[in-house]
Design a protein around this motif. Structure first.
Motif, short mmCIF file in Angstrom:
data_model
loop_
_atom_site.label_atom_id
_atom_site.label_comp_id
_atom_site.label_asym_id
_atom_site.label_seq_id
_atom_site.Cartn_x
_atom_site.Cartn_y
_atom_site.Cartn_z
N SER B 82 -7.07 78.49 27.23
CA SER B 82 -7.42 79.63 26.25
C SER B 82 -6.19 79.72 25.46
O SER B 82 -6.13 80.56 24.64
N ASN B 83 -5.19 78.62 25.58
CA ASN B 83 -3.83 78.92 24.37
C ASN B 83 -4.31 78.65 23.02
O ASN B 83 -3.43 77.61 22.58
N TYR B 84 -5.25 79.21 22.58
CA TYR B 84 -5.42 79.06 21.29
C TYR B 84 -4.53 79.92 20.26
O TYR B 84 -3.72 80.82 20.73
N LEU B 85 -4.37 79.33 18.78
CA LEU B 85 -3.36 79.97 18.12
C LEU B 85 -3.94 81.40 17.34
O LEU B 85 -3.16 82.17 17.64
N TRP B 86 -4.99 81.34 16.93
CA TRP B 86 -5.31 82.62 16.11
C TRP B 86 -5.87 83.84 17.14
O TRP B 86 -6.44 83.30 18.03
N ASP B 87 -5.70 84.77 16.61
CA ASP B 87 -6.14 85.97 17.42
C ASP B 87 -7.51 85.76 17.88
O ASP B 87 -8.12 86.01 19.08
N GLU B 88 -8.21 85.47 16.69
CA GLU B 88 -9.79 85.58 17.09
C GLU B 88 -10.43 84.58 18.12
O GLU B 88 -10.95 84.98 18.81
N ALA B 89 -9.60 83.57 18.11
CA ALA B 89 -10.17 82.37 18.76
C ALA B 89 -9.44 82.62 20.29
O ALA B 89 -10.10 82.52 21.15
N ALA B 90 -8.34 82.97 20.21
CA ALA B 90 -7.46 83.20 21.45
C ALA B 90 -8.36 84.13 22.51
O ALA B 90 -8.59 84.19 23.51
N HIS B 91 -8.80 85.39 21.68
CA HIS B 91 -9.61 86.64 22.36
C HIS B 91 -10.65 85.93 23.04
O HIS B 91 -11.11 86.11 23.90
N VAL B 135 2.45 79.30 21.47
CA VAL B 135 3.02 80.04 22.82
C VAL B 135 3.29 81.24 22.53
O VAL B 135 2.93 82.34 23.33
N ASN B 136 4.10 81.73 21.46
CA ASN B 136 4.54 82.97 21.19
C ASN B 136 3.36 84.06 20.91
O ASN B 136 3.29 84.92 21.10
N ALA B 137 2.47 83.21 20.12
CA ALA B 137 1.00 84.13 19.70
C ALA B 137 0.61 84.19 20.85
O ALA B 137 -0.16 85.47 21.16
#
Ligand SMILES: Cc1cc2nc3c(=O)[nH]c(=O)nc-3n(C[C@H](O)[C@H](O)[C@H](O)COP(=O)(O)OP(=O)(O)OC[C@H]3O[C@@H](n4cnc5c(N)ncnc54)[C@H](O)[C@@H]3O)c2cc1C
Ligand SMILES: NC(=O)c1ccc[n+]([C@@H]2O[C@H](COP(=O)([O-])OP(=O)(O)OC[C@H]3O[C@@H](n4cnc5c(N)ncnc54)[C@H](O)[C@@H]3O)[C@@H](O)[C@H]2O)c1
Ligand SMILES: Cc1cc2nc3c(=O)[nH]c(=O)nc-3n(C[C@H](O)[C@H](O)[C@H](O)COP(=O)(O)O)c2cc1C
Ligand SMILES: [Zn+2]
Lengths: 1005, 417, 215, 95
Positions: B82-91, B135-137
């Motif tokens: 689940s380590n996606y970059l953008w908030d929308e995708a990560a959520h 990873v920071n995101a």
């Protein structure tokens, strides 16, 4: 061990060449011409492995590619450890070392076998989906144990010592399989002058003829084979490939052939020779003459060592001079099965009887049995085998006419070998690889190749054609047909004469009935390697897995390293039977490459290690190496990253390089930048369409920076373009973007604006480019050139031609550091010369070479962006605060203009690129840090953008950074926070990204 | 529904496994449903399951043209992270990850979700910058993740060549410990079984060949086997075939269907305990519980509905794997295959209403949707139940391609996943 | 330093005086020593031709005037027939594309040719000196074809790839323009920055046949 | 693996020399500013993506570097024709 099963005479082995080998630690002897399997059988080895799930003892069942059990570990050294070698296809060589892959403490006495016996009933198909769920936390523990049981052989722990090769082949006709059909097809095609490749996976050509005792035109088949092969060898444009498996049939008649060049010689290939070679073949016509594979019958305990296919029995006797037992019983549904009985008897061993599942048989086979005094039991079947590590006895019982029921009591017969034949399955695999589905043929009780869009012909056993004379005819016919389709003239060829027999119709039987139902009968194995039983298939169907693909996936039918060659059709038939469907209704699963597994090494070829990917070098590479550069991979280029002095840390080197450049002069090898020569009267117009800024008025002798966007308005590339002549420009691109940009220009030119008169040519490699930068760069350059370098005559953003160190050069006064800079381009063959001359004169100015890292720092001090680092696919020029590079008044709606104007692209709160000054000047924010406005917000924290570039600036004495910040351009002076993994938070102020010399005076001096 | 457990297994073994029930009913379809789901892949089945379970809508049919789970669900390399970059995708992907963590128990079907961790290798400075950024995101989004240096990577994967003399030396990696793999078929079967138990009809071997649309509103579908079937709402979850279905409904999608291939080696003794992915050398690999190395790479450049791809792609993939694991050179490739993946320009999925009323699409997961299966179904069920996009789905509307609000996940999607 | 410039296009003599030696991309490999010390007999011979003058000509094959003018300037026919070449005294022309040819001349002659074109070539064209960015190798010998087959996905059979044919293609993981000089002799024009890689590749691919390096 | 006839080189070459560039025949709008966001978005992203006959743009990247069009079946991968930019396909889904 002695070769107790070796016959006194016969076979194609060379008894004058004994070879010793080791199996499971025991030394044994075989002969040149043996396979590992035949040698093991000769030595009386029964158990060669253990089955995967139940760990049952397993012996050799076949003599070829369809072998599911005899899968061994090969290798005398660590580096040559080779897992999962099929003993039936591994030729014996002197010194071969092999071992069984499963079984602890040994294959003969295996601990897991006990577990299998006890726990086997708890392990029906899919049992793991139904258990190991509670408690949730224990799954990983369960799984650890499941994994312990995984796998057959083991991978080596060392890198391979051998090389693998690849070759692109083109031919008119590729013939797959060199049995009678393939040999005839190849001969016909070759005689007609076609370019032919003939490939067979076996060590010798001849196919099934090698396994029997056929005579052709009254002579042993051998002679005929030799004659044909000799002629083919002598014909021009014929390539013969033995030991070569056609493993994949891809679209538009592209096939791959896996040639095992030296597996038959030794563990290791001879020096400088490849171990395997992949032939990548594009064939105008393909003739599949792959024959057919015998189906064993499925009956109780049919996996006990000693159970074999009937052809395997014949093959071991006739080809290898090995009779793998003393007392044989044959069970067959067809006339071909009788051959094993004949061969066994003729080899001087006992045949107890032939059990024929059919009600009646007459004719040739009956005569042949009478002659030999062998009893035939018709209307009967072997319902069950007794024994554990070797067949001890069988139960034979009468069955009804359609083979669905046992109709009488069973009698026990003591035998040690069971040969079974359930008929033939044509080897349709390759014909299905491109998506064609095979079709069922009731007459031959098998699937034959279905319609295909490939340019493919088939001949012989693959068509269900098994009578040798017809096989010859089909082979010759296919060869001629190919010639005809290719517009070549066939020559007349005689069909070889052979004896033929009237045959009884075969019976369609796949599962031999047992008095108990499938679920309770002794295990009736369908797919040996994965322990798939008839009962397992029945259970899968009962549980709703009706599609044959579901059955496959639920039971693992056909998942093994033999890909179900032996068991699939039986399994499908059983699934059909259980569901009251016909076989054609049930269909087959999908056949896919590989026909037999092939090594990764062979697929990779020589594109590994040093040659995995090209390393691209500039002309100055030898100097960089000699001067201690460390390199950074940028695309395929090796670029100097920095030039540490002995003992110097990276940061110290960077500090030194940065200071030297700002204080005196530094030099960068910029040759990797993409360069495109653009000529034509519409060049200027073209530039105006692909760059966001204006080009109409750029005069000759001037350079300009430009931004390139995609149609979506997002930054695509950037660089400086110079006007060399009214109709002549030189464009530079980023290192990584060079090829992409050229293709971008071409696609617009060729497809959208062909009317514009312009030519693009890549000159990236042609020019060596070196940038000297710093207050003393003019002085240094002046020592080497006749050009007038005065600011008045040669101003910022001018370019000139002049000699530098005696070499004609183009000098561009452009700057990526903000310092007085000259970019010198000379033809690459002279790049190193000029570079060296600069150093010859540069010592007094402390001329300092710097790499990409210092370049990054110096440009960041000036707030210059790097496309791809400070931008990603979601940043447009306005986001970068570079509206100055966007000309809105250009008449042509340049690429990117409309995209930038979309609703989401004009939002005020977009992430925008700004400078970041840390509150603590000594802290360098790690690149990639994510910013927040409220460092105390709970997780998930609203993020406002990330740090794209960040460095220690020795020149400024503090850290500098750039980053994207939501609405950043209107937030100058405000704070943004960067929470770190260790819990600390770095505070920074939003500022202009231009940290040094904001007026740009230094580059203008 | 017959409950599965070790005890049940033991009990059934006493009667020779003759009394196991069918996992689903294989019924004939009714004339009309509240909701029809087109496509019996993992996402379609999960949608049906959550419609029944969370929203109580059980008058649902799943129409599948082949066999359940036979699309990309049945041919993927099963990486879940689940380590996606953008908030929308990560959520969205993290929502799925949370569901994965209890899925076997929820479905009473062991989907063998195995959190053996996923490494995304970095081989260049830019790779490492991207890893830092992602990873920071992730961390600030509450998703587990660490940045490892070469030495730490080597400790996790002792077999990998982490030396400096490879063509592209490993500089480090991102590491998501909660990530891993799951058993693909079990996911489809588990959802189907649980949905069936709540009354959902699984209709296999039934292809939707047209849509019935009246006044801009969908009222049902036409099938090749059972004629017209009516429905109040229709959700299309057909992955690679989405454009074909959109075409039936009279619109286009921002999708291209490409072949994506994978391959397995012969089973070997365990040597690789985690999932290793490298965008740069372009390949990824894990080892299954059976012992085969499961390997994949990128898509072929052209459109294809053939479920097979081009041979050079296989060559490049294998070369990449040998670059990382030179000792696998003598291991053999057993089988290769392909799927049809529906790639979206921004490498993010589409969860969307459409120009046709009551018709919804869930597609565009491209090369990386397996990991989202439960989340996608959960979110899409909510959309279908409410008749409008849920909060998590909103950013993924197809209309983002009109206003430009793309969610560019190419970096995190990388090679295939 | 000489230039022909009417402000429309820049043509410059890019070569220095004879006192400065150009260094080909394989200069550092010191092939002379390799050749002297290496094996003198084998199935494959690789040879490097450094510092050849190479130019890309772009013009309109459909423009008879241009084609005639170019042929005259080159001294050999400029063919429109795809994948062909023509060679004359000190010059060879390779078809690259319907509007592109790769010309080789003696290294020192490039500027003369450019100037001549500049003066006499009518219409829209471009002649670009690319000699610094490319270099020429030759692969010959009994097994030359085998090495080519390992490296490029094209059919090298004499029937389909006769002497004189030119093909630009994928070459290992780089690219090359290949011209057949004789039954067993191929000229490769490759990009400078890939020269090391391709040299290593060819060496590796030739090894099984015995490799001879010649200068 | 596809075997592609390059209409410029006039011979068949291997797929490895080519790059696919997506759907063919999507002309750039002459007046982008006249288009709504929706229309521009459709030009940028929305594609036919048919199952069956498809016209697509390819470039002979390692060969002559010329772009051309191809009519190909996306299921069987059969190539029906290749033709130069500006020319019309003779095989279409309708025909
Ligand atoms: C080789 C490969 C490797 C992959 N690896 C990964 C990975 O490691 N991790 C990851 O997260 N993702 C991966 N993916 C992607 C992942 O597989 C998909 O995103 C996901 O499985 C999609 O699930 P789905 O249910 O939407 O589609 P599918 O499983 O494809 O289901 C769609 C179903 O719709 C059916 N259908 C189509 N048209 C019709 C019609 N007209 N009527 C009725 N039914 C129809 C199809 O038959 C199919 O069963 C990979 C994909 C491939 C091909
Ligand atoms: N074993 C049988 O096929 C079978 C059955 C009944 C009768 N016969 C007899 O066999 C003959 C049939 O002859 P045929 O020529 O069609 O078949 P064949 O079995 O004689 O020859 C087929 C050959 O193809 C090779 N082969 C198969 N797949 C291959 C692949 N992927 N790559 C490389 N090689 C591959 C095999 O090694 C074999 O040598 C007749 O003489 C008939 O009397 C054979
Ligand atoms: C994770 C995974 C592991 C697989 N392992 C194997 C395997 O060990 N043996 C095998 O033959 N096929 C294996 N397959 C491939 C399947 O046999 C099959 O090719 C794939 O599901 C695509 O279906 P198709 O080939 O029927 O079109 C595996 C597939 C997946 C998705
Ligand atoms: Zn071409």
């Amino acid at each position: 061990m002695n070769q107790k099963n070796r016959l006194q005479s016969g076979g194609r082995i060379d008894r004058n060449q004994p070879m010793s080998f080791e199996f499971n630690g025991q030394l044994m002897v075989g002969y040149q011409g043996d396979t590992l399997a035949s040698a093991l059988l000769a030595n009386g080895v029964d158990v060669v492995g253990r089955s995967f799930k139940y760990s049952r003892p397993r012996g050799i069942v076949t003599a070829g590619a369809d072998e599911p059990n005899a899968v061994v570990q090969l290798g005398a050294t660590e580096a040559t450890q080779t897992p999962n070698v099929r003993a039936t296809q591994q030729e014996l060589f002197d010194g071969l070392v092999a071992g069984s892959t499963n079984g602890w403490p040994s294959v003969d006495n295996d601990f897991m076998g006990m577990v299998g016996k006890i726990g086997g009933s708890m392990m029906p198909p899919g049992f793991y989906y139904k258990t190991f769920m509670f408690p949730q936390s224990l799954w990983e523990t369960y799984e650890t144990f499941i994994r312990k049981a995984a796998g057959l052989g083991r991978s080596s722990k060392e890198s391979d010592v051998d090389v693998y090769d690849r070759m692109n082949q083109f031919c008119d006709v590729l013939v797959v399989g060199a049995g009678p059909a393939g040999l005839c097809a190849a001969l016909a095609a070759a005689r007609g002058g076609a370019r032919v490749i003939l490939a067979d996976e076996q060590s010798e050509f001849g196919g099934s003829l090698l396994d029997g005792k056929e005579t052709i035109s009254g002579k042993p088949a051998d002679e005929w084979i030799n004659k044909v092969v000799t002629e083919l060898e002598k014909t021009e444009d014929v390539l013969l490939l033995p030991r070569s498996t056609v493993n994949g049939y891809h679209d538009q008649n592209f096939l791959t052939i896996h040639q095992r060049c030296s597996d038959h010689l030794s563990d290791r290939a001879p020096t400088n020779q490849p171990r395997h070679r992949m032939h990548r073949v594009r064939a105008k016509r393909v003739i599949l003459a792959t024959g057919a594979q015998e189906r064993p019958l499925v009956f109780g305990n049919n996996d006990i060592p000693g159970c074999m296919t009937s052809t395997a029995v014949s093959t071991y006797i006739n080809r290898y001079g090995v009779a793998p037992g003393e007392n044989l019983v044959v069970m067959t549904t067809n006339d071909y099965g009788y051959q094993a009985a004949m061969d066994w008897h003729d080899a001087g061993r006992k045949v107890s009887c032939v059990v024929d599942t059919r009600e009646t048989v007459t004719g040739y086979v009956v005569d042949a049995m009478h002659e030999r005094g062998i009893r035939i039991m018709t209307g009967s079947a072997i319902t069950e085998v007794h024994g554990s590590k070797r067949v001890k006895a069988v139960s034979i019982a009468p069955i009804n006419e359609d083979g669905s029921k046992v109709v009488g009591p069973a009698a026990k017969w003591n035998v040690d070998t069971v040969a079974s034949s359930g008929g033939w399955s044509p080897a349709v695999h390759l014909s299905c690889h491109t998506g064609s589905r095979p079709v069922w043929n009731d007459d031959i009780i098998g699937f034959v190749p279905g319609p295909t869009v490939q340019k493919q012909l088939t001949a012989g056993g693959i068509n269900g054609c098994y009578e040798l004379e017809n096989v010859f005819k089909e082979g010759l016919g296919a060869g001629k047909q190919a010639l005809k389709e290719l517009g070549l003239e066939p020559t007349r060829l005689m069909t070889p004469k052979v004896e033929s027999h009237e045959r009884n119709p075969a019976m369609a039987l796949f599962l031999v009935p047992h008095r108990k139902p499938m679920s309770r009968a002794p295990k009736q194995f369908v797919d040996y390697q994965n322990d798939v039983t008839a009962g397992g298939i029945e259970l899968a169907c009962r549980e709703g897995f009706q599609s044959i693909e579901h059955v496959k996936r639920y039971t693992a039918l056909g998942f093994g390293t033999d890909q179900g060659k032996l068991g699939n059709i039986n399994g499908m038939a059983i699934a059909a039977q259980v569901q009251n469907k016909t076989l054609p209704e049930t269909g087959t699963t999908v056949f896919r490459p590989n026909y037999t597994p092939i090594t990764f090494g062979a697929i990779a070829g020589r594109d590994c290690g040093e040659l995995f990917d090209p390393k691209r070098y500039t002309a100055m590479q030898p100097w960089h190496v000699a001067n201690g550069a460390l390199f950074e991979d940028v695309g395929q280029w090796k670029r100097p990253w920095y030039f540490p002095k002995p003992g110097e840390s990276m940061q110290a080197a960077l500090n030194r390089e940065c200071k030297a450049t700002r204080e005196s002069v530094g030099i960068l090898d910029a040759s990797t930048l993409g360069k495109i020569d653009i000529q034509g009267k519409d060049a200027r117009e073209f530039l105006g369409r692909v760059y966001t800024n204006a080009w109409a008025k750029l005069p000759v002798g001037k350079c300009r920076y430009g931004l390139m966007c995609g149609e979506d308005g997002m930054i695509f590339d950037d660089g400086v373009t110079s006007c060399l002549g009214e109709n002549h420009f030189l464009m530079t691109t980023t290192t990584g973007g060079a090829a992409r940009v050229l293709e971008w220009l071409e696609i617009y030119h060729q497809t959208e604006w062909p009317e514009l008169e312009v030519y693009f040519n890549s000159v990236t490699d042609h020019w060596s480019t070196m940038t000297i930068s710093g207050p003393n760069s003019r002085k240094l350059l002046a020592e080497l050139t006749d050009a007038d370098l005065s600011n008045d005559n040669f101003g910022f953003m001018d370019w000139k031609t002049a000699n530098v160190a005696g070499v004609p050069a183009r000098i561009f006064r452009i700057s990526f550091t903000g310092e007085l800079s000259y970019e010198i381009n000379v033809q690459a063959n002279y790049g190193l010369h000029v570079w060296e001359q600069l150093f010859a004169h540069g010592e007094k100015y402390n001329l300092t070479p710097y790499g990409t890292e210092t370049m990054h720092i110096l440009r960041a001090e000036k707030g210059f962006i790097i496309a791809g680092q400070d931008t990603d696919g979601a940043v447009h020029p306005h986001d970068l605060g570079m509206s100055w590079a966007v000309a809105n008044s250009k008449p042509f709606s340049y690429i990117g203009k409309r995209g930038m104007a979309r609703e989401d692209c004009v939002r005020p709160d977009r992430k925008q690129l700004v400078g970041l000054k840390t509150t603590d000047p000594n802290v360098v924010i790690p690149e990639g840090s994510q910013g927040v406005f409220d460092p105390k917000a709970p997780i998930p924290m609203p993020m406002v953008g990330h740090v794209t570039s960040s460095y220690w600036s020795e020149n400024l004495g503090h850290s500098i950074a750039m980053g994207l910040v939501k609405g950043g351009l209107s937030k100058m002076g405000e704070k943004v926070y960067y929470p770190q993994a260790d819990g600390s938070v770095i505070e920074a102020e939003i500022c202009s990204p231009v940290f040094l010399d904001p007026k740009g005076e230094r580059q203008n001096v | 529904m017959q409950r599965y457990s070790g005890f049940e297994l033991f009990k059934q073994s006493l009667s020779h496994h003759e009394n196991w029930q069918s996992v689903w009913r294989n019924p004939k379809p009714k004339d009309k449903y509240d909701v029809i789901i087109v496509g019996g892949g993992g996402h379609g089945l999960a949608t049906a399951y959550y419609l029944a379970k969370v929203h109580g809508i059980t008058n649902v049919a799943v129409l599948e043209k082949g066999y359940l789970g036979g699309g990309n669900t049945g041919r993927n390399t099963t990486i879940v992270r689940s380590n996606y970059l953008w908030d929308e995708a990560a959520h969205l992907y993290e929502h799925a990850m949370k569901l994965w963590e209890g899925l076997s128990q929820d479905l009473n079907y062991n989907v063998m979700f195995s959190q053996r961790g996923v490494l995304n290798l970095g081989h260049t400075l830019q790779d490492m910058r991207d890893i830092q950024r992602r990873v920071n995101a992730n961390r600030l989004n509450g998703i587990d993740g660490e940045i490892l240096d070469t030495k730490q990577v080597q400790e996790i994967v002792p077999m990998m060549d982490c030396s400096a003399n490879t063509r592209y030396p490993v500089m480090g990696a991102s590491w998501q410990p909660r990530a891993g793999v799951a058993r693909h078929d079990a996911v489809a079967w588990g959802f189907a079984r649980a949905a069936d138990a709540m009354g959902v009809d699984m209709i296999q071997q039934t292809e939707v060949v047209d849509m019935i649309i009246e006044d801009g509103t969908i009222t049902g579908v036409k099938t090749n086997r059972y004629g017209d079937i009516k429905a109040d709402k229709v959700g299309c979850v057909v992955a690679g075939n989405s454009s074909v279905l959109a075409n039936m409904a009279g619109f286009e999608l921002p999708l291209e269907s490409h072949p994506l291939q994978a391959l397995v080696s012969e089973p070997i003794k365990p040597v690789l305990d985690t999932v290793v992915m490298s965008n740069h050398v372009h390949g990824y690999i894990s080892q299954s519980d059976k012992g085969d190395l499961v390997i994949g790479a990128g898509i072929d450049g052209y459109n294809g509905y053939g479920q097979r791809g081009s041979y050079p792609t296989i060559e490049h993939t294998v070369q990449a794997i040998l670059e990382l694991f030179p000792m696998f050179s003598r291991v053999r490739m057993n089988r290769q295959w392909g799927g049809i993946v529906d790639t979206c320009p921004d490498a993010c999925p589409i969860l969307s209403d459409t120009p046709v009323k009551n018709l919804f699409f869930n597609c565009g997961w491209g090369t990386g949707g397996f990991k989202a299966t439960p989340g996608s179904g959960h979110v899409f069920a909510e959309c279908l139940a409410k008749g409008e996009l849920s909060e998590l789905a909103k950013p993924f509307s197809m209309f983002r391609f009109h206003n430009g609000a793309l969610i560019d996940e190419h970096g995190a999607a990388g090679v295939a996943h | 330093m000489s230039e022909a410039n009417n402000n429309v296009r820049l043509v410059m003599d890019q070569l220095p005086g004879d006192d400065i030696q150009g260094r080909s991309p394989l200069h550092h490999a010191d092939l002379a020593t390799v050749a002297a010390q290496g094996s003198q007999e084998g199935g494959v011979t690789i040879q490097h031709h450094p510092l050849v003058g190479l130019l890309t000509l772009r013009c309109n094959a459909g423009d008879a005037d241009q084609m005639a003018a170019a042929s005259k300037l080159l001294g050999v026919e400029l063919h429109c027939q795809p994948l062909t070449s023509s060679a004359g005294e000190g010059v060879a022309v390779r078809w690259m594309s319907p509007d592109e040819w790769l010309i080789s001349v003696d290294g020192a002659k490039a500027f003369d040719l450019e100037t001549a074109f500049h003066n006499d070539m009518p219409g829209h064209y471009a002649l670009v000196n690319v000699g610094g960015g490319l270099t020429v190798l030759e692969v010959s010998g009994e097994h030359a074809v085998d090495v080519m087959m390992k490296t490029a996905p094209v059919d090298f059979h004499l029937n389909t790839f006769p002497v004189g044919k030119v093909v630009s293609t994928v070459f290992a993981k780089s690219s090359a323009t290949i011209r057949r000089l004789a039954d067993d002799r191929f000229e490769l024009v490759i990009r400078r920055s890939f020269a090391d890689y391709l040299w290593l590749w060819l060496q590796d691919a030739s090894r099984e046949y015995g490799l001879v390096v010649r200068t | 693996m596809l075997h592609i006839f390059c209409p410029h080189c006039a011979e068949y070459r291997e797929e490895e020399e080519f790059h696919a560039k997506g759907q063919a025949h999507i002309p750039r709008p002459l007046d982008p500013e006249a288009l709504s966001d929706k229309e521009w978005g459709e030009y940028l992203y929305f594609r036919k993506n048919p199952r069956g006959i498809h016209h697509e743009l390819w470039v002979h990247a390692a060969g002559c570097r010329k772009f051309f069009n191809m009519t190909r079946d996306t299921v069987t991968y059969e190539i029906h024709e290749t033709y130069k930019i500006g020319e019309k396909p003779t095989v279409t889904a309708q025909s």
